[in-house]
Motif scaffolding. Structure first.
Motif: not given
Length: 737
Positions: A160-185
């Motif tokens: 409920x008490x989100x910190x915008x920039x910090x949350x954005x950096x964390x979510x960006x990191x998780x998204x990159x980790x999640x999609x990286x294995x699906x990218x070209x070799x």
């Protein structure tokens, strides 16, 4: 010699050098993240990575394992830091290394593998859940609490008490980790953790986001020698043993897993434990985290082509160079990105594949109890709870007794008791036996691997009572004769034995120990139909032999790969598997009257033998074709009498024409022995002639000339039960096997 050695080293280094760079790129972010999760100085993670690579890599017993700070130990370390302080935690790490070194010197590494994998996987899953919950607070801009439950309770308020920039950096990191294995070799050549941190740091810098930066200031300059914790010795010893046990088990299990990833030298577990001990001593002395083999780093090393210890050692060197020369670059990494990396890692530690594996062995309760206890009670308590449950389940399996009863049409009751018979199973055993009707004829099969006195007394007293009431009991034991020895007063042994084959299985039906199910049932005319005997034999196979050979036939059910084509006579006295000591799947067998091989294009035309030869040599790819004759062969007697003994059997007379070449060869080479055991001499010559007949087929002849197929002649002397090698026609000698 020197040139060859140098060339070999260069070839190895060609693979290990690029692999070490890949592992280095994986190790740096993980080391920093684990240090942060452990509540230790961030530099401690880099120290552990350097020492794990150089020291453990140099002294360890695995060729490809890469050691460093382990996520599985982070919970222990964070509790030790909060309780005793950082320098005291370093001393505990050093002493844990001493314990590992002693265990390795005394060859105790294998004992560490006695821990149930379900406990280890449950522990790692619990650590993963706690790690993910704690670091999720950092991703959301807050601070982790002291327990998993507290983190879970505080999570809604943190969201409920989100910190915008910090949350954005964390979510960006998780998204990159999640999609990286699906990218070209080609893109995936960059390790996912490094790519995620670079993306997070780059975006945060480009947009000027307000994030918390990694701080290494004072990490290397404020080193002090470890100090003993200010606590009673029981607490210190418990902490040392806990760190030593967890680090040892994780390292050794990783070594075993690494052996399955490559084809090089297998791990020396005692040497690996010794190397891990020295590495933890050095890491503790230098202010580093506890060290263990890491499956993530090891997998990255193998996939990148690492072959020897050089890869692990070099990766440690690269971490050291980076920390000393490029420490400024680390300060660009947002702490929230490291926390997101740990959240992702924690979630991955709860592996569905591991749950499936333990489910297949019915060990999910151990996994679940360990996981829950680690989360709710703590790491040490969770491991102890899992070990206790695993021990109880193992004891239950060892003492579980299965009793199966089946009534046949002849009125007999077949009872099979399976398991280890101890006093713990006596209540159930007695209940099942007492339920057998009074006066019944019972066949009792003991498919057991142990029987103590309590179980023997239960069975023996029931047997005496049942027979006293007019019933009969025939006891048959498929393993060592536990019951028979106990009944005779002989000594029984506690060691479990391997199953033995049914007694005298190779004997003719008429000469075996008579058993009720083997007795034939006369028909109204007084004769015994043969199908009754065959059906009884099938029942005996199902009950006594099938349980022993089922694993073999389960494997063979998918495909047959015989190495020999075995051509022999249809004579009932010839048992190919018996006289060659072969088993299921070894021989592709052809049987006919006189073990004859019709020559190519001969009359009368017959495709059955030819079809078997073609299939065996061109589809199955057998290495050997064996023709086996025998003494007193009736077919050869018919050939020797020019068909007279075939009498009024026109089909047999036509078939025996394929033996004319054998007779001609016999007259030509053995004419002076016509009145001296002529029949058996012809039987041997017939084997030689059939080997020649095989060469009339072009594919067979080509394979023999190429050396890929061998033709072998055998002769079985029935009277002496001896098998003789029959040489080619150029020699008339025979050699006893």
């Amino acid at each position: 010699m020197v040139g060859d050695t140098l060339s070999s080293c260069l070839r190895t280094l060609r693979h290990d050098l690029p692999a070490s760079l890949v592992v280095f790129l994986v190790a740096v972010p993980f080391s920093l993240g684990i240090a942060m999760a452990s509540g230790a100085p961030l530099a401690a993670g880099l120290v552990a990575a350097v020492v794990g690579g150089v020291v453990a890599g140099s002294l360890g017993g695995s060729a490809v394992q890469v050691s460093g700070p382990a996520a599985g130990l982070s919970l222990v370390v964070v509790d030790l830091v909060q309780t005793h302080g950082w320098r005291a935690t370093c001393m505990i790490t050093l002493l844990a290394g001493v314990v590992q070194l002693v265990l390795g010197v005394f060859k105790a590494a294998r004992a560490a593998l006695a821990v149930s994998p379900a406990v280890v996987h449950g522990m790692l899953a619990g650590v993963g859940v706690i790690l993910a919950l704690a670091q999720l607070h950092v991703v959301l801009g807050g601070r982790p609490q002291r327990s998993a439950l507290a983190n879970l309770v505080e999570l809604p308020g943190q969201i409920a008490d989100l910190h915008g920039h910090k949350v954005a950096v964390g979510l960006l990191t998780i998204v990159v980790l999640a999609v990286w294995t699906r990218l070209p070799k080609p893109i995936r050549a960059v390790p996912a953790p490094l790519a995620a941190l670079l993306a997070a740091a780059g975006v945060a810098w480009a947009f000027g986001w307000d994030v918390t930066r990694v701080d290494l200031s004072g990490g290397f300059s404020e080193w002090g020698f470890p100090v003993l914790p200010s606590a009673d010795w029981h607490t210190i010893v418990g902490a040392v043993l806990l760190v030593a046990m967890l680090a040892s088990v994780e390292s050794l299990l990783c070594s075993v897993a690494a052996d399955g990833m490559h084809t090089g030298r297998r791990s020396d577990l005692d040497q690996e434990l010794t190397g891990q001990g020295v590495a933890n001593m050095v890491s503790g002395a230098l202010g580093g985290l506890p060290i263990a083999g890491g499956i993530v780093r090891t997998t990255a090393n193998v996939r990148a082509g690492g072959r020897t210890r050089s890869s692990s050692i070099l990766h440690g060197v690269w971490v050291l160079v980076f920390a000393l020369g490029f420490g400024w670059a680390i300060r660009l990494i947002p702490l929230e990105a490291l926390a997101a990396l740990l959240v992702f890692t924690g979630v991955q530690m709860v592996s569905v594949a591991r749950v499936r594996r333990v489910h297949g062995h019915r060990e999910v309760p151990v996994y679940a109890v360990t996981l829950a206890a680690v989360i709710l009670l703590g790491l040490a308590e969770g491991v102890l709870a899992g070990l206790a449950l695993a021990a109880l389940l193992a004891l239950r399996r060892l003492t579980w007794v299965t009793v199966r009863k089946r009534e046949e049409q002849d009125g007999r009751l077949y009872v099979t008791i399976t398991g280890s018979l101890t006093f713990l199973g006596v209540p159930r055993l007695t209940h099942e036996l007492r339920s057998i009707p009074v006066g019944a004829a019972v066949d009792l099969d003991l498919n057991i691997d142990f029987m103590d006195n309590g179980a023997f007394e239960a069975i023996h007293s029931w047997r005496l009572d049942h027979e006293r009431m007019g019933g009969t009991v025939d006891i048959d034991e498929l393993h060592d004769e536990w019951y028979a020895l106990a009944a005779s007063g002989g000594r029984t042994y506690t060691a479990k034995s391997q199953p033995k084959a049914p007694d005298r299985w190779w004997m003719p039906w008429a000469q075996r120990q008579p058993r009720p199910e083997n007795r034939t049932i006369p028909d109204e005319g007084g004769s015994a139909p043969s199908e009754c005997q065959l059906a009884a034999g099938a029942r005996e196979f199902h009950r006594r032999t099938a349980p022993l050979v089922r694993p073999i036939f389960t494997e063979l059910a998918r495909k047959q790969q015989p190495t020999h084509l075995f051509i022999t006579c249809a004579d009932s006295r010839i048992v190919p598997s018996l006289i060659t000591a072969s088993g299921p799947g070894d021989l592709f067998t052809v049987r006919n009257i006189g073990n004859l091989v019709p020559r190519r294009g001969s009359e009368p035309h017959d495709d059955s033998v030819v079809a078997a030869i073609e299939y065996a040599t061109q589809v199955l790819g057998v290495h050997t074709i064996t023709v086996c004759g025998h003494s007193g062969c009736g077919a050869m007697a018919g050939v020797l009498s020019a068909g007279v003994q075939a009498g009024s059997l026109p089909g047999l007379r036509r078939w025996l024409r394929h033996g004319d070449h054998s007779l001609a060869r016999f007259i030509e080479t053995e004419g002076d022995r016509l009145h001296n055991g002529a029949l058996d001499v012809l039987c041997r010559v017939n084997v030689q002639q059939q080997l020649e007949n095989l060469r009339t087929y072009r594919k067979v002849d080509e394979q023999v000339r190429a050396g890929t197929l061998e033709l072998v002649g055998l002769y079985f002397d029935i009277g002496s039960a001896r098998v003789h090698m029959v040489p080619p026609l150029r020699s008339s000698l025979s050699v006893k096997l």
